[in-house]
Design a protein around this motif. Structure first.
Motif, PDB file in Angstrom:
ATOM      1  N   UNK A 107     -12.632  -0.735  10.008  1.00  0.00           N
ATOM      2  CA  UNK A 107     -12.081   0.542  10.452  1.00  0.00           C
ATOM      3  C   UNK A 107     -11.438   1.333   9.322  1.00  0.00           C
ATOM      4  N   UNK A 108     -11.852   1.069   8.075  1.00  0.00           N
ATOM      5  CA  UNK A 108     -11.311   1.840   6.959  1.00  0.00           C
ATOM      6  C   UNK A 108     -11.135   0.987   5.719  1.00  0.00           C
ATOM      7  N   UNK A 109     -10.364   1.479   4.799  1.00  0.00           N
ATOM      8  CA  UNK A 109     -10.134   0.745   3.553  1.00  0.00           C
ATOM      9  C   UNK A 109      -8.734   1.021   3.045  1.00  0.00           C
ATOM     10  N   UNK A 110      -8.201   0.058   2.296  1.00  0.00           N
ATOM     11  CA  UNK A 110      -6.891   0.231   1.670  1.00  0.00           C
ATOM     12  C   UNK A 110      -6.987  -0.238   0.230  1.00  0.00           C
ATOM     13  N   UNK A 111      -6.053   0.223  -0.599  1.00  0.00           N
ATOM     14  CA  UNK A 111      -6.024  -0.161  -2.005  1.00  0.00           C
ATOM     15  C   UNK A 111      -4.688  -0.802  -2.339  1.00  0.00           C
ATOM     16  N   UNK A 112      -4.731  -1.835  -3.162  1.00  0.00           N
ATOM     17  CA  UNK A 112      -3.518  -2.489  -3.612  1.00  0.00           C
ATOM     18  C   UNK A 112      -3.748  -2.999  -5.030  1.00  0.00           C
ATOM     19  N   UNK A 113      -2.702  -3.524  -5.661  1.00  0.00           N
ATOM     20  CA  UNK A 113      -2.845  -4.046  -7.012  1.00  0.00           C
ATOM     21  C   UNK A 113      -2.989  -5.561  -6.955  1.00  0.00           C
ATOM     22  N   UNK A 114      -4.229  -6.003  -7.104  1.00  0.00           N
ATOM     23  CA  UNK A 114      -4.554  -7.426  -7.033  1.00  0.00           C
ATOM     24  C   UNK A 114      -5.949  -7.602  -7.603  1.00  0.00           C
ATOM     25  N   UNK A 115      -6.191  -8.694  -8.301  1.00  0.00           N
ATOM     26  CA  UNK A 115      -7.531  -8.944  -8.830  1.00  0.00           C
ATOM     27  C   UNK A 115      -8.348  -9.745  -7.830  1.00  0.00           C
ATOM     28  N   UNK A 124     -14.335  -6.931   5.387  1.00  0.00           N
ATOM     29  CA  UNK A 124     -15.765  -7.100   5.141  1.00  0.00           C
ATOM     30  C   UNK A 124     -16.010  -7.558   3.705  1.00  0.00           C
ATOM     31  N   UNK A 125     -15.399  -6.867   2.753  1.00  0.00           N
ATOM     32  CA  UNK A 125     -15.473  -7.307   1.356  1.00  0.00           C
ATOM     33  C   UNK A 125     -14.368  -6.634   0.566  1.00  0.00           C
ATOM     34  N   UNK A 126     -14.117  -7.161  -0.629  1.00  0.00           N
ATOM     35  CA  UNK A 126     -13.115  -6.577  -1.513  1.00  0.00           C
ATOM     36  C   UNK A 126     -13.769  -6.299  -2.863  1.00  0.00           C
ATOM     37  N   UNK A 127     -13.239  -5.300  -3.558  1.00  0.00           N
ATOM     38  CA  UNK A 127     -13.840  -4.899  -4.835  1.00  0.00           C
ATOM     39  C   UNK A 127     -12.752  -4.419  -5.794  1.00  0.00           C
ATOM     40  N   UNK A 128     -12.817  -4.900  -7.022  1.00  0.00           N
ATOM     41  CA  UNK A 128     -11.890  -4.446  -8.040  1.00  0.00           C
ATOM     42  C   UNK A 128     -12.408  -3.159  -8.670  1.00  0.00           C
ATOM     43  N   UNK A 129     -11.562  -2.138  -8.682  1.00  0.00           N
ATOM     44  CA  UNK A 129     -11.869  -0.874  -9.350  1.00  0.00           C
ATOM     45  C   UNK A 129     -10.709  -0.581 -10.290  1.00  0.00           C
ATOM     46  N   UNK A 130     -10.922  -0.826 -11.584  1.00  0.00           N
ATOM     47  CA  UNK A 130      -9.831  -0.682 -12.540  1.00  0.00           C
ATOM     48  C   UNK A 130      -8.779  -1.749 -12.281  1.00  0.00           C
ATOM     49  N   UNK A 158      -7.024  -1.751  -9.486  1.00  0.00           N
ATOM     50  CA  UNK A 158      -6.817  -1.790  -8.038  1.00  0.00           C
ATOM     51  C   UNK A 158      -7.839  -2.681  -7.350  1.00  0.00           C
ATOM     52  N   UNK A 159      -7.418  -3.243  -6.231  1.00  0.00           N
ATOM     53  CA  UNK A 159      -8.326  -3.980  -5.365  1.00  0.00           C
ATOM     54  C   UNK A 159      -8.531  -3.140  -4.106  1.00  0.00           C
ATOM     55  N   UNK A 160      -9.776  -2.762  -3.861  1.00  0.00           N
ATOM     56  CA  UNK A 160     -10.094  -2.012  -2.647  1.00  0.00           C
ATOM     57  C   UNK A 160     -10.518  -3.011  -1.581  1.00  0.00           C
ATOM     58  N   UNK A 161      -9.847  -2.972  -0.438  1.00  0.00           N
ATOM     59  CA  UNK A 161     -10.139  -3.877   0.674  1.00  0.00           C
ATOM     60  C   UNK A 161     -10.876  -3.073   1.738  1.00  0.00           C
ATOM     61  N   UNK A 203       0.866  -1.185   0.000  1.00  0.00           N
ATOM     62  CA  UNK A 203       0.000   0.000   0.000  1.00  0.00           C
ATOM     63  C   UNK A 203       0.898   1.229   0.000  1.00  0.00           C
ATOM     64  N   UNK A 204       0.779   2.047  -1.036  1.00  0.00           N
ATOM     65  CA  UNK A 204       1.633   3.236  -1.158  1.00  0.00           C
ATOM     66  C   UNK A 204       3.109   2.875  -1.028  1.00  0.00           C
ATOM     67  N   UNK A 205       3.507   1.798  -1.707  1.00  0.00           N
ATOM     68  CA  UNK A 205       4.891   1.339  -1.779  1.00  0.00           C
ATOM     69  C   UNK A 205       5.421   0.776  -0.461  1.00  0.00           C
ATOM     70  N   UNK A 206       4.561   0.562   0.504  1.00  0.00           N
ATOM     71  CA  UNK A 206       4.976  -0.032   1.770  1.00  0.00           C
ATOM     72  C   UNK A 206       4.143  -1.268   2.055  1.00  0.00           C
ATOM     73  N   UNK A 207       4.798  -2.263   2.650  1.00  0.00           N
ATOM     74  CA  UNK A 207       4.066  -3.471   3.014  1.00  0.00           C
ATOM     75  C   UNK A 207       3.111  -3.185   4.165  1.00  0.00           C
ATOM     76  N   UNK A 208       1.920  -3.775   4.091  1.00  0.00           N
ATOM     77  CA  UNK A 208       0.948  -3.646   5.169  1.00  0.00           C
ATOM     78  C   UNK A 208       0.280  -4.996   5.381  1.00  0.00           C
TER      79      UNK A 208
END
Length: 243
Positions: free
Chosen positions: A166-174, A151-157, A159-162, A138-143
């Motif tokens: 308590x929030x959400x993060x984005x990474x590159x994964x299908x 709760x759920x994950x969703x592909x947007x373009x 990116x995978x939004x997790x 996430x933002x070039x750092x491991x998390x």
């Protein structure tokens, strides 16, 4: 299981060697891969990169150390937001209350016998198997993301939004790769782009899926029958488990 990361803080070399021997025997007997690092003080360990500390799975901390004792280290770790398990090792009972106030996983008294050590380590490992995680960039750092929090994950373009409680993060994964590697047992794919945690589903009405937090998601027609079938199977399994 992925390779464990273990940090040991103890100012006594003899005690370090004992813990090293106990760990080596336990890890070998249980065929567990682990990276173990030793530190002679809390100050030395806390100079590590934050990402390194956050990725540590188990902390074995001696309580009685000069300047910064194990309790102080534990408090600093909690302030950093670590999810790893803290195990205190000590020769006295002076800090039992403080240890549990910071939600330490366990408290082992010296002399550390192998049987005691095994019981604690078995409990830790069982917890990791139950509460699995994924390491993402996430933002070039491991998390580290614990799947129980998702709760759920969703592909947007691309990116995978997790989405978590308590929030959400984005990474590159299908979604497909997520399901193949992490989600097969605990998640249901409800469309080409969305997968939902089984434990977060409140109900399904028609093609609408409602999460416990009230959010509504749409189920694709192609995935509708499978989603309902897996949801019902999960409910039945949960009922049987609580009998």
């Amino acid at each position: 299981m992925d390779k464990l990361r273990i940090a040991v803080c103890d100012d006594e070399i003899v005690q370090q060697k004992l813990i090293q021997a106990l760990l080596q025997k336990y890890l070998t007997e249980n065929n567990i891969l682990a990276e173990v690092k030793f530190y002679t003080s809390g100050q030395e360990y806390l100079k590590e990169k934050k990402s390194e500390i956050l990725e540590t799975d188990i902390f074995l901390l001696d309580i009685f150390m000069p300047e910064m004792n194990g309790i102080d280290i534990g408090k600093e770790l909690k302030n950093l937001g670590v999810q790893g398990k803290i195990i205190f090792i000590t020769g006295g009972n002076d800090y039992i209350t403080e240890a549990f106030e910071i939600k330490a996983f366990s408290y082992i008294q010296k002399p550390v016998e192998y049987e005691k050590f095994v019981k604690v380590m078995n409990s830790v490992i069982a917890g990791f198997e139950k509460h699995r995680y994924m390491d993402v960039v996430v933002d070039r750092e491991k998390q580290r993301i614990y799947l129980d929090d998702v709760e759920y994950v969703e592909t947007l373009g691309r990116r995978l939004v997790i989405y978590m409680k308590d929030g959400e993060v984005e990474t590159y994964l299908s979604v497909k790769n997520f399901m193949d590697e992490y989600g097969e047992d605990d998640f249901i794919q409800i469309s080409r782009y969305v997968a939902v945690s089984k434990s977060r589903i409140q109900r399904i009405v028609g093609r609408s899926l409602y999460l416990i937090n009230g959010r509504e998601l749409s189920i694709s027609e192609k995935y509708l029958a499978t989603t309902k079938k897996l949801h019902i199977a999960y409910i039945h399994t949960k009922k049987v488990a609580t009998v």
